[in-house]
Design a protein around this motif. Structure first.
Motif, PDB file in Angstrom:
ATOM      1  N   GLY A 133      -7.343   2.979  -5.695  1.00  0.00           N
ATOM      2  CA  GLY A 133      -8.211   2.398  -4.617  1.00  0.00           C
ATOM      3  C   GLY A 133      -7.323   1.811  -3.558  1.00  0.00           C
ATOM      4  O   GLY A 133      -7.933   1.154  -2.505  1.00  0.00           O
ATOM      5  N   LEU A 134      -5.959   2.380  -3.159  1.00  0.00           N
ATOM      6  CA  LEU A 134      -5.324   2.422  -2.023  1.00  0.00           C
ATOM      7  C   LEU A 134      -5.849   2.911  -1.137  1.00  0.00           C
ATOM      8  O   LEU A 134      -6.063   4.482  -1.241  1.00  0.00           O
ATOM      9  CB  LEU A 134      -3.806   2.472  -2.464  1.00  0.00           C
ATOM     10  N   LYS A 135      -5.770   2.680   0.392  1.00  0.00           N
ATOM     11  CA  LYS A 135      -6.328   3.530   1.266  1.00  0.00           C
ATOM     12  C   LYS A 135      -4.771   4.193   1.477  1.00  0.00           C
ATOM     13  O   LYS A 135      -3.883   3.731   1.905  1.00  0.00           O
ATOM     14  CB  LYS A 135      -6.532   2.824   2.374  1.00  0.00           C
ATOM     15  N   PRO A 136      -4.853   5.600   1.339  1.00  0.00           N
ATOM     16  CA  PRO A 136      -3.652   6.445   1.519  1.00  0.00           C
ATOM     17  C   PRO A 136      -3.229   6.343   2.903  1.00  0.00           C
ATOM     18  O   PRO A 136      -3.897   6.367   3.935  1.00  0.00           O
ATOM     19  CB  PRO A 136      -4.338   7.962   1.314  1.00  0.00           C
ATOM     20  N   LYS A 137      -2.004   6.290   3.161  1.00  0.00           N
ATOM     21  CA  LYS A 137      -1.011   6.366   4.242  1.00  0.00           C
ATOM     22  C   LYS A 137      -0.534   7.549   4.793  1.00  0.00           C
ATOM     23  O   LYS A 137      -0.724   8.543   3.987  1.00  0.00           O
ATOM     24  CB  LYS A 137       0.017   5.253   4.227  1.00  0.00           C
ATOM     25  N   GLY A 152       0.721  -1.127  -0.172  1.00  0.00           N
ATOM     26  CA  GLY A 152       0.086   0.150   0.052  1.00  0.00           C
ATOM     27  C   GLY A 152       0.694   1.150   0.014  1.00  0.00           C
ATOM     28  O   GLY A 152       0.189   2.408  -0.113  1.00  0.00           O
ATOM     29  N   ILE A 153       2.094   1.155  -0.082  1.00  0.00           N
ATOM     30  CA  ILE A 153       2.862   2.385  -0.016  1.00  0.00           C
ATOM     31  C   ILE A 153       3.482   2.742  -1.583  1.00  0.00           C
ATOM     32  O   ILE A 153       3.692   1.797  -2.507  1.00  0.00           O
ATOM     33  CB  ILE A 153       4.347   1.850   0.540  1.00  0.00           C
ATOM     34  N   VAL A 154       3.238   3.899  -1.779  1.00  0.00           N
ATOM     35  CA  VAL A 154       3.509   4.336  -3.233  1.00  0.00           C
ATOM     36  C   VAL A 154       5.136   4.465  -3.288  1.00  0.00           C
ATOM     37  O   VAL A 154       5.627   5.321  -2.606  1.00  0.00           O
ATOM     38  CB  VAL A 154       2.841   5.624  -3.491  1.00  0.00           C
ATOM     39  N   GLU A 155       5.561   4.222  -4.049  1.00  0.00           N
ATOM     40  CA  GLU A 155       7.209   4.463  -4.636  1.00  0.00           C
ATOM     41  C   GLU A 155       6.903   5.577  -5.896  1.00  0.00           C
ATOM     42  O   GLU A 155       6.268   5.167  -6.941  1.00  0.00           O
ATOM     43  CB  GLU A 155       7.711   3.254  -5.327  1.00  0.00           C
ATOM     44  N   LEU A 156       7.609   6.651  -5.681  1.00  0.00           N
ATOM     45  CA  LEU A 156       7.574   7.589  -6.678  1.00  0.00           C
ATOM     46  C   LEU A 156       9.347   7.600  -7.131  1.00  0.00           C
ATOM     47  O   LEU A 156       9.966   8.195  -6.614  1.00  0.00           O
ATOM     48  CB  LEU A 156       7.408   9.046  -6.061  1.00  0.00           C
ATOM     49  N   PRO A 157       9.315   6.939  -8.301  1.00  0.00           N
ATOM     50  CA  PRO A 157      10.901   6.588  -8.479  1.00  0.00           C
ATOM     51  C   PRO A 157      11.702   7.785  -9.204  1.00  0.00           C
ATOM     52  O   PRO A 157      11.237   8.308 -10.097  1.00  0.00           O
ATOM     53  CB  PRO A 157      10.682   5.343  -9.808  1.00  0.00           C
ATOM     54  N   PRO A 158      12.806   7.912  -8.672  1.00  0.00           N
ATOM     55  CA  PRO A 158      13.815   8.832  -9.229  1.00  0.00           C
ATOM     56  C   PRO A 158      14.549   8.167 -10.421  1.00  0.00           C
ATOM     57  O   PRO A 158      14.443   6.826 -10.711  1.00  0.00           O
ATOM     58  CB  PRO A 158      14.560   9.388  -8.097  1.00  0.00           C
TER      59      PRO A 158
END
Length: 309
Positions: free
Chosen positions: A303-307, A204-210
């Motif tokens: 549809g992820l529950k934001p953390k 459920g954790i978003v990765e914002l890739p550099p």
């Protein structure tokens, strides 16, 4: 090849049984893509700018007490960040600033000013330590202390992290999960946002890739007593960054740019960012957002529950 616990137990990599190398690659894996079908307001693509405000911490991390090298970091506070803040204000763009806690403690007024202007403050280590050189307990302690420090100075607890030098250890994932962060921005499994998977389990954790291609330091850094010298003129760096943005625009994806105040903030270099932002703003349907805003949008659309609060 350095000896590790794995090589001591299982020999050299060519000798590893399948379950060993599968366990290693599955610690932190790119899961499902979180690139949304649309961006806010019907925008075609997303631009998210970030600044790793390392300041004095690079020599401090290396136990380097040279006043000269420390002064290069101080330049980031004295000249670069004020220039960057003026540029962002002129363009009406909000960005994400990742601070080592020691940078924040050295320059608390800067952190408060950046936060008061609507920019996001993110975690970026304690003293720019390399996580892969630390015991897991030390990494955990430093990361939590860094979050506490930034919360106290900026007035809001950070919801995202970028490991220093993108040095993501075998313990980092468990620390991110324990902290309940919304996103990480240290791994490079895609061009666009994705969900992190740990040991086969969606987190459920978003990765914002550099990516190193979209980083100013690789083109401009210099180490005096080595062969490392800047080899790319600002005009060429601008060309590379534009090409990366053009690709994101064509695909309807995300353009994430990583910069460092003490690197990009010089008189000959910051104009390239000014021109780049103007170029991107001139394109129809470009959404400029902080990393937190991007991560929340991608999570909600998937549809992820934001953390992260």
């Amino acid at each position: 090849m350095p000896e590790t616990e794995t090589t001591r137990t299982h020999g050299q990599p060519w000798e590893w049984p399948e379950e060993v190398w599968r366990r290693i690659v599955n610690r932190a894996r790119a899961g499902r893509s979180l690139r949304p079908s649309s961006w806010p307001g019907g925008a075609r693509c997303c631009v998210t700018l970030s600044f790793d405000a390392d300041h004095d911490t690079i020599p401090l991390r290396d136990a380097d007490e040279s006043p000269m090298r420390i002064s290069q970091g101080q330049y980031g506070n004295r000249q670069a960040v004020p220039r960057i803040r003026r540029l962002l204000d002129r363009h009406g763009v909000r960005a994400t600033f990742f601070y080592p806690a020691v940078s924040a403690l050295l320059y608390p007024d800067e952190v408060r000013a950046v936060a008061d202007e609507g920019h996001e403050i993110g975690i970026h280590s304690w003293i720019h330590e390399a996580n892969t050189t630390l015991p897991a307990a030390a990494e955990r302690d430093l990361t939590f202390r860094a979050a506490d420090t930034l919360e106290k100075i900026a007035g809001r607890r950070p919801v995202g992290m970028r490991t220093a030098s993108w040095d993501f250890s075998t313990a980092t994932m468990s620390i991110i999960r324990e902290m309940g962060l919304l996103y990480d921005s240290s791994l490079m499994g895609d061009d666009d946002a994705y969900e992190l998977v740990a040991d086969g389990e969606p987190t459920g954790i978003v990765e914002l890739p550099p990516e190193w291609i979209r980083d100013d330091a690789v083109y401009f850094n210099m180490v005096r007593f080595s062969a490392l010298r800047p080899y790319t003129p600002p005009s060429a760096v601008e060309e590379i960054f534009r090409a990366e943005f053009d690709g994101a625009y064509e695909e309807g994806g995300m353009f994430l740019l990583t910069m460092h105040p003490h690197v990009i903030g010089h008189r000959s270099r910051l104009p390239l960012l000014d021109r780049l932002v103007a170029y991107m703003k001139a394109k129809p349907g470009v959404w400029f957002a902080t990393h937190e805003e991007v991560a929340r949008w991608c999570a909600e659309q998937a549809g992820l529950k934001p953390k992260g609060g």
